[in-house]
Design a protein around this motif. Structure first.
Motif, PDB file in Angstrom:
ATOM      1  N   UNK A 103      18.827 -20.745 -20.932  1.00  0.00           N
ATOM      2  CA  UNK A 103      18.559 -19.483 -21.630  1.00  0.00           C
ATOM      3  C   UNK A 103      18.203 -18.350 -20.669  1.00  0.00           C
ATOM      4  N   UNK A 104      17.820 -18.683 -19.432  1.00  0.00           N
ATOM      5  CA  UNK A 104      17.449 -17.615 -18.497  1.00  0.00           C
ATOM      6  C   UNK A 104      18.612 -17.214 -17.596  1.00  0.00           C
ATOM      7  N   UNK A 105      19.768 -17.866 -17.764  1.00  0.00           N
ATOM      8  CA  UNK A 105      20.939 -17.546 -16.939  1.00  0.00           C
ATOM      9  C   UNK A 105      21.726 -16.437 -17.618  1.00  0.00           C
ATOM     10  N   UNK A 106      21.946 -15.350 -16.937  1.00  0.00           N
ATOM     11  CA  UNK A 106      22.614 -14.198 -17.558  1.00  0.00           C
ATOM     12  C   UNK A 106      24.097 -14.479 -17.766  1.00  0.00           C
ATOM     13  N   UNK A 107      24.689 -13.939 -18.851  1.00  0.00           N
ATOM     14  CA  UNK A 107      26.145 -14.041 -19.044  1.00  0.00           C
ATOM     15  C   UNK A 107      26.920 -13.465 -17.865  1.00  0.00           C
ATOM     16  N   UNK A 108      26.363 -12.451 -17.223  1.00  0.00           N
ATOM     17  CA  UNK A 108      27.035 -11.845 -16.076  1.00  0.00           C
ATOM     18  C   UNK A 108      27.239 -12.870 -14.965  1.00  0.00           C
ATOM     19  N   UNK A 109      26.187 -13.630 -14.625  1.00  0.00           N
ATOM     20  CA  UNK A 109      26.320 -14.629 -13.567  1.00  0.00           C
ATOM     21  C   UNK A 109      27.286 -15.731 -13.964  1.00  0.00           C
ATOM     22  N   UNK A 110      27.275 -16.138 -15.213  1.00  0.00           N
ATOM     23  CA  UNK A 110      28.225 -17.167 -15.663  1.00  0.00           C
ATOM     24  C   UNK A 110      29.658 -16.668 -15.554  1.00  0.00           C
ATOM     25  N   UNK A 111      29.888 -15.405 -15.892  1.00  0.00           N
ATOM     26  CA  UNK A 111      31.236 -14.834 -15.785  1.00  0.00           C
ATOM     27  C   UNK A 111      31.689 -14.769 -14.328  1.00  0.00           C
ATOM     28  N   UNK A 112      30.804 -14.358 -13.454  1.00  0.00           N
ATOM     29  CA  UNK A 112      31.150 -14.295 -12.025  1.00  0.00           C
ATOM     30  C   UNK A 112      31.473 -15.688 -11.507  1.00  0.00           C
ATOM     31  N   UNK A 113      30.678 -16.679 -11.907  1.00  0.00           N
ATOM     32  CA  UNK A 113      30.927 -18.059 -11.485  1.00  0.00           C
ATOM     33  C   UNK A 113      32.303 -18.537 -11.944  1.00  0.00           C
ATOM     34  N   UNK A 114      32.659 -18.293 -13.208  1.00  0.00           N
ATOM     35  CA  UNK A 114      33.949 -18.748 -13.733  1.00  0.00           C
ATOM     36  C   UNK A 114      35.103 -18.128 -12.965  1.00  0.00           C
ATOM     37  N   UNK A 115      34.967 -16.868 -12.588  1.00  0.00           N
ATOM     38  CA  UNK A 115      36.047 -16.205 -11.863  1.00  0.00           C
ATOM     39  C   UNK A 115      36.101 -16.673 -10.405  1.00  0.00           C
ATOM     40  N   UNK A 116      34.953 -16.955  -9.828  1.00  0.00           N
ATOM     41  CA  UNK A 116      34.952 -17.516  -8.470  1.00  0.00           C
ATOM     42  C   UNK A 116      35.592 -18.895  -8.468  1.00  0.00           C
ATOM     43  N   UNK A 117      35.308 -19.711  -9.470  1.00  0.00           N
ATOM     44  CA  UNK A 117      35.926 -21.034  -9.576  1.00  0.00           C
ATOM     45  C   UNK A 117      37.444 -20.918  -9.647  1.00  0.00           C
ATOM     46  N   UNK A 118      37.919 -19.962 -10.432  1.00  0.00           N
ATOM     47  CA  UNK A 118      39.369 -19.788 -10.568  1.00  0.00           C
ATOM     48  C   UNK A 118      39.995 -19.344  -9.252  1.00  0.00           C
ATOM     49  N   UNK A 119      39.301 -18.472  -8.519  1.00  0.00           N
ATOM     50  CA  UNK A 119      39.817 -18.012  -7.231  1.00  0.00           C
ATOM     51  C   UNK A 119      39.960 -19.144  -6.234  1.00  0.00           C
ATOM     52  N   UNK A 120      39.026 -20.065  -6.247  1.00  0.00           N
ATOM     53  CA  UNK A 120      38.998 -21.105  -5.242  1.00  0.00           C
ATOM     54  C   UNK A 120      39.903 -22.285  -5.597  1.00  0.00           C
TER      55      UNK A 120
END
Length: 398
Positions: free
Chosen positions: A376-393
């Motif tokens: 609950x303390x993890x921002x949607x922004x950080x989750x979105x950045x993580x998902x896009x970094x995963x796709x890049x790699x």
């Protein structure tokens, strides 16, 4: 490693051109170095990358390629309102926004001298990292004196490692201000193809400084050259304290996150940095990412500015931070706990082969998936950045 002109002129890892920069390290570990890696404008970076390659690549299996992940490269979730707004901000302010969201995940450090230092998730009771301090025979001895005596006992390793200064000079010099070029050589980091990954790594480097500096200030450990004039470091020692090593914290946090970004966790189980040390199939070796992180940390002792114990403490802290961020941003329910084996490392030099997870010579206790993550303390922004970094790699078919 080419086509990175967009990185030039960003003045180091902060990307803030000195304006309101909380790190105050004049761009250490900056991304500018990636632009020069292998290029004609910086032969020293090329020489440093060459000697690093020779040092960490012990066996090259030409049939083995980087693992492909299952991260989707198409049909990613639509931009959240936060991320859509975030993309309209200039880079300077993006950094502040990411920093705020990362800092929000962690509780203030518990600086329990003379016993331990503790790092926890915000609101949590269970540590993700515990750093026990050396204990003296006389409980009345000030803890800083005990710590300095503990480190002074490692001076023989500083002496013996000095023989490698000529061999490692280029690496040592470049790594004062740039470590991401070395990770870029392993992972094909590029400002055009992997912008989200680099944005995340930049933030992790900034956070490393943010969290390690209060520990250094509190413990106030002396550097090798302050204990002996024979050390004669080959670079200017930083003015702040020695323990733990900031280069070690940051290098192992980056290595942990990059390893998780480029591999899959079986069955969506919580990620463990320990998996980066296990060879996947013969004749492969443990992750080059962790070998690189260890070499960056080891170079600081060779340069004469750190003790091996500084790097052990930093490595455990960096992996604890990286492992937690991977699990929190990916939506896992648990992460691991790390505890430095302070007594065990007193008589040991630091290198990749001494980073044992088990046995009588282990450097730290690591219990995977033992700490609950509060999603609950993890921002949607950080989750979105993580998902896009995963796709890049994700490695394309070849």
């Amino acid at each position: 490693m080419t086509g990175l002109s967009a990185l030039n002129g960003r003045n180091g890892r902060n990307g803030r051109n000195g304006r309101n920069g909380r790190n105050g390290r004049n761009g250490r570990n900056g991304r500018d170095g990636i632009f020069f890696a292998g290029g004609e404008t910086s032969g020293q970076v090329s020489a440093a990358l060459m000697s690093t390659f020779e040092g960490i690549t012990r066996q090259w299996d030409a049939t083995l390629h980087r693992p492909r992940t299952s991260a989707p490269t198409t049909n990613l979730p639509a931009l959240s309102p936060d991320l859509a707004a975030f993309e309209r901000h200039e880079g300077f302010f993006r950094n502040h926004i990411i920093d705020y969201n990362l800092d929000h995940l962690f509780a203030p450090l518990v600086l329990n001298a003379p016993t331990e230092v503790v790092l926890q998730e915000a609101g949590a009771a269970t540590p993700i990292y515990t750093l026990p301090l050396p204990q003296g025979a006389d409980p009345q001895t000030p803890f800083r004196e005990v710590l300095n005596a503990y480190l002074r006992g490692q001076m023989r390793f500083v002496k013996s490692s000095a023989a490698l200064r000529d061999e490692r000079f280029d690496e040592i010099h470049v790594q004062q201000t740039d470590t991401l070029s070395f990770f870029g050589a392993l992972m094909a980091l590029d400002d055009n193809r992997t912008p989200w990954t680099l944005m995340l790594l930049d933030a992790i480097l900034r956070f490393g400084t943010y969290i390690e500096m209060p520990v250094k200030l509190h413990l106030s450990a002396t550097r090798p050259n302050e204990m002996s004039g024979f050390v004669q470091p080959i670079i200017q020692p930083p003015s702040h304290a020695s323990f733990p090593s900031g280069h070690s914290v940051e290098a192992f946090a980056v290595a942990t996150v990059l390893h998780a970004l480029s591999t899959d966790t079986p069955g969506n189980a919580p990620y463990s940095a320990q998996s980066a040390f296990a060879a996947t199939q013969p004749p492969t070796e443990a992750s080059l990412l962790m070998r690189l992180a260890a070499r960056i940390a080891e170079n600081r002792t060779i340069a004469g500015v750190h003790f091996p114990a500084d790097s052990f403490a930093g490595a455990a802290m960096g992996m604890a931070i990286g492992e937690y961020l991977v699990n929190a941003l990916s939506g896992a329910a648990q992460t691991g706990a790390y505890r430095l084996e302070t007594a065990n490392i007193a008589a040991r030099d630091f290198n990749f082969d001494t980073l044992a997870f088990s046995g009588p010579q282990k450097a730290f206790d690591h219990t995977p998936a033992s700490v609950a993550v509060d999603g609950s303390i993890v921002s949607p922004l950080l989750r979105d950045i993580w998902a896009r970094a995963r796709a890049e790699m994700r490695i394309a078919n070849f």
